[in-house]
Design an enzyme around this catalytic site. Structure first.
Site, PDB file in Angstrom:
ATOM      1  N   ARG A 131      -7.403  16.934  20.386  1.00 41.19           N
ATOM      2  CA  ARG A 131      -8.104  18.144  19.979  1.00 41.19           C
ATOM      3  C   ARG A 131      -9.249  17.828  19.033  1.00 41.19           C
ATOM      4  NH1 ARG A 131      -4.012  21.969  18.286  1.00 41.19           N
ATOM      5  NH2 ARG A 131      -4.223  22.609  20.440  1.00 41.19           N
ATOM      6  N   TYR A 132      -9.046  16.843  18.179  1.00 47.80           N
ATOM      7  CA  TYR A 132     -10.037  16.508  17.159  1.00 47.80           C
ATOM      8  C   TYR A 132     -10.817  15.278  17.612  1.00 47.80           C
ATOM      9  CZ  TYR A 132      -7.180  19.573  14.196  1.00 47.80           C
ATOM     10  OH  TYR A 132      -6.505  20.632  13.670  1.00 47.80           O
ATOM     11  N   ARG A 135      -8.826  11.600  16.446  1.00 46.18           N
ATOM     12  CA  ARG A 135      -7.389  11.355  16.378  1.00 46.18           C
ATOM     13  C   ARG A 135      -6.648  12.131  17.454  1.00 46.18           C
ATOM     14  NH1 ARG A 135      -9.478  14.759  12.911  1.00 46.18           N
ATOM     15  NH2 ARG A 135      -8.312  16.378  11.850  1.00 46.18           N
ATOM     16  N   CYS A 144      15.240  16.106  19.611  1.00 48.93           N
ATOM     17  CA  CYS A 144      15.313  16.153  18.150  1.00 48.93           C
ATOM     18  C   CYS A 144      16.777  16.023  17.730  1.00 48.93           C
ATOM     19  CB  CYS A 144      14.783  17.478  17.616  1.00 48.93           C
ATOM     20  SG  CYS A 144      12.979  17.511  17.544  1.00 48.93           S
ATOM     21  N   CYS A 148      15.162  23.125  15.180  1.00 48.64           N
ATOM     22  CA  CYS A 148      14.728  24.234  14.325  1.00 48.64           C
ATOM     23  C   CYS A 148      14.457  25.448  15.211  1.00 48.64           C
ATOM     24  CB  CYS A 148      13.443  23.882  13.589  1.00 48.64           C
ATOM     25  SG  CYS A 148      13.517  22.322  12.704  1.00 48.64           S
ATOM     26  N   CYS A 151      10.695  26.248  16.101  1.00 45.06           N
ATOM     27  CA  CYS A 151       9.956  25.084  16.598  1.00 45.06           C
ATOM     28  C   CYS A 151       8.634  25.464  17.258  1.00 45.06           C
ATOM     29  CB  CYS A 151      10.808  24.329  17.611  1.00 45.06           C
ATOM     30  SG  CYS A 151       9.945  22.897  18.306  1.00 45.06           S
ATOM     31  N   ARG A 153       6.962  23.574  19.165  1.00 44.31           N
ATOM     32  CA  ARG A 153       6.935  23.044  20.550  1.00 44.31           C
ATOM     33  C   ARG A 153       8.176  23.470  21.304  1.00 44.31           C
ATOM     34  NH1 ARG A 153       4.626  18.573  18.040  1.00 44.31           N
ATOM     35  NH2 ARG A 153       2.456  19.200  17.846  1.00 44.31           N
ATOM     36  N   ASP A 313       3.732  29.425  13.382  1.00 38.97           N
ATOM     37  CA  ASP A 313       3.027  29.663  14.647  1.00 38.97           C
ATOM     38  C   ASP A 313       3.692  30.806  15.432  1.00 38.97           C
ATOM     39  OD1 ASP A 313       1.206  27.572  14.261  1.00 38.97           O
ATOM     40  OD2 ASP A 313       2.642  26.102  15.027  1.00 38.97           O
ATOM     41  N   ASP A 350      -2.623  26.927  12.077  1.00 38.25           N
ATOM     42  CA  ASP A 350      -3.037  26.249  13.298  1.00 38.25           C
ATOM     43  C   ASP A 350      -3.488  27.369  14.235  1.00 38.25           C
ATOM     44  OD1 ASP A 350      -3.527  24.134  15.004  1.00 38.25           O
ATOM     45  OD2 ASP A 350      -1.648  23.136  14.467  1.00 38.25           O
ATOM     46  N   LYS A 357      -6.250  23.161  12.961  1.00 41.63           N
ATOM     47  CA  LYS A 357      -5.773  23.632  11.659  1.00 41.63           C
ATOM     48  C   LYS A 357      -6.935  24.166  10.830  1.00 41.63           C
ATOM     49  CE  LYS A 357      -2.140  20.141  11.555  1.00 41.63           C
ATOM     50  NZ  LYS A 357      -2.539  19.430  12.802  1.00 41.63           N
TER      51      LYS A 357
HETATM   52  C1  LIG Z   1      -2.134  18.321  13.212  1.00 42.37           C
HETATM   53  C2  LIG Z   1      -2.758  17.628  14.335  1.00 42.37           C
HETATM   54  C3  LIG Z   1      -3.410  16.412  14.134  1.00 42.37           C
HETATM   55  C4  LIG Z   1      -3.526  15.752  12.778  1.00 42.37           C
HETATM   56  O1  LIG Z   1      -4.302  16.531  11.917  1.00 42.37           O
HETATM   57  P1  LIG Z   1      -4.589  16.063  10.423  1.00 42.37           P
HETATM   58  O2  LIG Z   1      -5.270  17.235   9.778  1.00 42.37           O
HETATM   59  O3  LIG Z   1      -5.465  14.850  10.513  1.00 42.37           O
HETATM   60  O4  LIG Z   1      -3.264  15.739   9.800  1.00 42.37           O
HETATM   61  C5  LIG Z   1      -3.994  15.819  15.229  1.00 42.37           C
HETATM   62  N1  LIG Z   1      -3.943  16.388  16.455  1.00 42.37           N
HETATM   63  C6  LIG Z   1      -3.333  17.564  16.667  1.00 42.37           C
HETATM   64  C7  LIG Z   1      -3.340  18.151  18.025  1.00 42.37           C
HETATM   65  C8  LIG Z   1      -2.713  18.229  15.611  1.00 42.37           C
HETATM   66  O5  LIG Z   1      -2.083  19.392  15.829  1.00 42.37           O
END
Ligand SMILES: *Cc1c(COP(=O)(O)O)cnc(C)c1O
Length: 387
Positions: A131-132, A135, A144, A148, A151, A153, A313, A350, A357
């Site tokens: 998404r980002y 990362r 798990c 929870c 959850c 997911r 969520d 989120d 986020k």
């Molecule tokens: C939370 C998340 C991350 C990591 O986000 P950070 O703000 O760097 O901790 C990476 N990818 C996805 C899809 C996430 O939900």
């Protein structure tokens, strides 16, 4: 402005914690200490049915109906260790509410969805969410140790048909990361990666570490809270080989911080792993300043730095867990200035639909004058900063 929430001890807050040894003697008289402390014994003996649960707790009508009238979307499972933290009499006890199904789970409210974060839309291969820019999230397993009820997911936990755990899926995800040199950070989540065997954990971390552009690895896990026995010397020997490796630990309530859990965090910290925490804000469970502060102070003492506080969520059947957004702001406002900055996580939502986020802060700006910005401090006093 919402009223200021000053930090004060709640006189009526009962810290429920019974000695785990007594629990073991009472309910598992034939189980040896070494079996009890064996994480695989804990997993093999999870409490997964109404009948087993009834051994430990007096069920409320609501809880009983959740078992008899429905089949759970999120599987029901609790490790014996974590079950020892449940209040046998009070169905409203925070930890119990996070683990034992309620009929409220079967009410679908407006705005709720299977996959509210739109993760599937950002999934280039089955086990990854990208998404980002730099990362990725690696969904390593759908298993798990304890499930929870809130959850995020829930669409995939316990869903064995999808078998995202297969090495073939892992390999596809590894190949994707290897081909995308903008990815410098991978968050291994699930499910809970640390419930896998040492060999599987070692295999994946070793593979990821062969990718030169991957700078840091992270693991998201609730294992220290629900299965602290898993943090063995053998596991630590593996994890230590893959630095820089960060851990994000899921915690909900200060009652989780038992001696066993704190010792597990200390073992991880001693192995050089930077530890952060993630907490979901849950109605009637941890949605007050006192509970939050006790949790974060306890975590800091265990060398875990509070990282994120999540707005819950909107998964299907979550309305009884969700607070309004103001609650998280009120908690942030009640912490900032009143306690160590290290004890204050970032409050985030989120964004439904895949926006990622989004951090939220209370408003500390009080306005502007010609020559200055007006700022409000934690005590609600106004100060000027020259423009
Ligand atoms: C939370 C998340 C991350 C990591 O986000 P950070 O703000 O760097 O901790 C990476 N990818 C996805 C899809 C996430 O939900």
């Amino acid at each position: 402005m919402p009223p200021l929430v000053y930090l004060q001890e709640k006189t009526n807050s009962k810290n429920f914690r019974k000695p785990i040894t007594n629990f073991r003697h009472r309910y598992y008289p034939d189980v040896t200490v070494s079996d009890w402390n064996d994480w695989q014994w804990q997993l093999r003996n999870r409490i997964c049915t109404l009948k087993e649960l009834e051994r430990f707790v007096q069920l409320s009508d609501d809880e009983r109906q959740a078992f008899t009238e429905h089949s759970h979307r999120i599987p029901f499972a609790i490790t014996p260790y974590y079950a020892s933290l449940l209040d046998p009499e009070n169905a409203d006890q925070p930890i119990r509410r996070t683990m034992v199904p309620s009929i409220k789970e079967y009410i679908k409210s407006k705005g709720e969805a299977e996959d509210p974060l739109g993760e599937e839309g950002h999934s280039p291969v089955q086990s990854l969410v990208h998404r980002y820019p730099d990362r990725v999230l690696f969904l390593s397993t759908n298993f798990c140790a304890s499930n929870c009820r809130y959850c995020t997911r829930s669409r995939m936990v316990g869903d064995h048909d999808k078998a995202i755990l297969s090495r073939e899926n892992w390999q596809q995800a590894i190949d994707y990361i290897a081909e995308h040199d903008e990815v410098r950070d991978v968050v291994i989540s699930g499910g809970d990666f640390l419930t896998l065997t040492d060999d599987s954990i070692n295999w994946l971390l070793a593979k990821l570490r062969t990718i030169p552009h991957l700078e840091i690895l992270r693991i998201g896990t609730k294992v220290p809270a629900v299965l602290p026995q898993r943090i063995t010397q053998g596991l630590l020997r593996i994890l230590r080989q893959y630095h820089p490796l960060f851990l994000s630990l899921h915690f909900t309530h200060p009652d989780e911080l038992t001696d066993e859990c704190v010792a597990a965090c200390n073992r991880l910290a001693d192995a050089g792993l930077p530890l952060g925490s993630q907490t979901v804000l849950l109605k009637g469970i941890n949605d007050d300043v006192d509970t939050q502060r006790r949790l974060y102070h306890g975590l800091l003492k265990a060398r875990v730095r509070p990282y994120y506080l999540y707005q819950c969520d909107p998964i299907i059947g979550s309305s009884h867990f969700r607070t309004d957004i103001e609650k998280g702001l009120e908690i942030t406002r009640g912490l900032r200035g009143f306690t160590s900055g290290y004890a204050i996580p970032t409050f985030v939502i989120d964004a439904p639909g895949g926006g990622g986020k989004i951090p939220l802060l209370p408003e500390y700006r009080a306005g502007e004058e010609t020559d200055s910005m007006l700022l409000r401090n934690y005590e609600d006093k106004t100060f000027r900063y020259p423009k």
